[in-house]
Scaffold this active site. Sequence first.
Site, PDB file in Angstrom:
ATOM      1  N   LYS A  67       0.515  -1.571   0.161  1.00 19.19           N
ATOM      2  CA  LYS A  67       0.132   0.098   0.435  1.00 19.19           C
ATOM      3  C   LYS A  67       0.705   1.126   0.164  1.00 19.19           C
ATOM      4  O   LYS A  67       0.421   2.587  -1.029  1.00 19.19           O
ATOM      5  CB  LYS A  67      -0.520   0.063   1.047  1.00 19.19           C
ATOM      6  CG  LYS A  67      -1.940  -0.491   1.133  1.00 19.19           C
ATOM      7  CD  LYS A  67      -3.145  -1.579   2.653  1.00 19.19           C
ATOM      8  CE  LYS A  67      -3.834  -2.485   1.961  1.00 19.19           C
ATOM      9  NZ  LYS A  67      -4.339  -2.626   3.216  1.00 19.19           N
ATOM     10  N   ASP A 116     -11.282   2.537   4.071  1.00 20.74           N
ATOM     11  CA  ASP A 116     -10.979   0.671   3.997  1.00 20.74           C
ATOM     12  C   ASP A 116     -13.084   0.250   3.351  1.00 20.74           C
ATOM     13  O   ASP A 116     -13.379  -0.596   3.790  1.00 20.74           O
ATOM     14  CB  ASP A 116     -11.196  -0.063   5.095  1.00 20.74           C
ATOM     15  CG  ASP A 116      -9.574  -0.398   5.119  1.00 20.74           C
ATOM     16  OD1 ASP A 116      -9.312  -1.017   3.251  1.00 20.74           O
ATOM     17  OD2 ASP A 116      -8.878  -0.835   5.150  1.00 20.74           O
ATOM     18  N   GLN A 164      -4.789  -2.069   9.931  1.00 15.63           N
ATOM     19  CA  GLN A 164      -5.246  -3.204   8.810  1.00 15.63           C
ATOM     20  C   GLN A 164      -5.399  -4.449   9.728  1.00 15.63           C
ATOM     21  O   GLN A 164      -5.079  -4.503  11.238  1.00 15.63           O
ATOM     22  CB  GLN A 164      -3.288  -2.934   9.176  1.00 15.63           C
ATOM     23  CG  GLN A 164      -2.949  -4.444   7.937  1.00 15.63           C
ATOM     24  CD  GLN A 164      -3.399  -4.422   6.689  1.00 15.63           C
ATOM     25  OE1 GLN A 164      -3.210  -3.530   6.079  1.00 15.63           O
ATOM     26  NE2 GLN A 164      -3.892  -5.719   6.061  1.00 15.63           N
TER      27      GLN A 164
END
Length: 291
Positions: free
Chosen positions: A51, A118, A95
């Site tokens: 990322k 997200d 994450q």
Amino acid sequence: MEIIDGKTLATDIRGNLKLEVQELKYKGIIPNLAVILVGEDKPSQIYVKNKSKACLEIGIKYEEFLLDRNIKMEQLLSLIDTLNEREDIHGILLQSPMPKHLNSDEAFERISPKKDVDGFNPVNVGKLCLKQDGFVSCTPAGIMKMFEKYNISLEGKNAVVLGRSNIVGKPMSLCLLNKDSTVTICHSKTQNLSEITKNADIIVVALGKPKFLTKDMIKEGAVVIDVGINRIENGIIGDVDFESVKEIASYITPVPGGVGPMTIAMLMQNVVKAAKNTLENSKQTCTILAK
Ligand code: NDP
């Protein structure tokens, strides 16, 4: 049979985003993504690295917060609060998986829906459910982009989603429903799974079970999307038995080079969208103040 080339599609999307980021920079905004990683989970470290590389390539700023695996929930929430407050941060990514002692639902809920790139915050999940504009979970969003680019029609089609996780299966089902597919969601308690998959025009497989979907489970001409990432000694394989399924599928995604790169491209797209939203909001505030 056509192989859906997620890698090339993702490269094109990232190229366009790079131009959008340049435009935003002229307007005084540099999109900025904050990534929180708790502990030292190896796959998570790889995802985070990928990322950061994508951000760099596009011109998105990237700040990494590496937290000790024993961090307390209050400390994690306090960091999220700080990042929510910071005006120069447009997207926050936490994450997963996180260590078991941390409550990930509470943490995702704490991320401001405006910075939830997200798409895991209940507000954004609710918006997807209500077909309103918000942030959509990156993997399903990437798959929808693939359907669009390959002109795969969804309306009235029997779509079967294997897996009901909050990050892939459920939002994927909502995306398909919003495009007028007739959706069936399968999970570990589903009975006669093959009977269901054999009726599917479109199958999205998100289980984490290597080569689970085989040729005998699908009908001729089905579109097969493989979300699975299963680590083997020399790389990764998907949830679909690619070699056999490709013989009768009309479209199929490979692993690697299918859904994975699209997930990252959609994350980048969401960060750019979040940055643009702040620009829009500040314009609106100026207009109100001027009145
Ligand atoms: P989860 O483990 O959260 O969910 C797996 C789902 O599969 C669950 O709903 C589970 O059912 C269901 N399941 C497990 N075994 C069976 C079975 N035998 N028959 C039917 N259903 C079954 O996984 P994720 O959704 O997070 O991820 C799925 C896969 O996708 C993983 O390999 C992951 O690495 C990959 N992934 C890939 C991404 C990408 O960008 N390519 C992004 C995110 C994930 P139940 O709910 O009943 O337990």
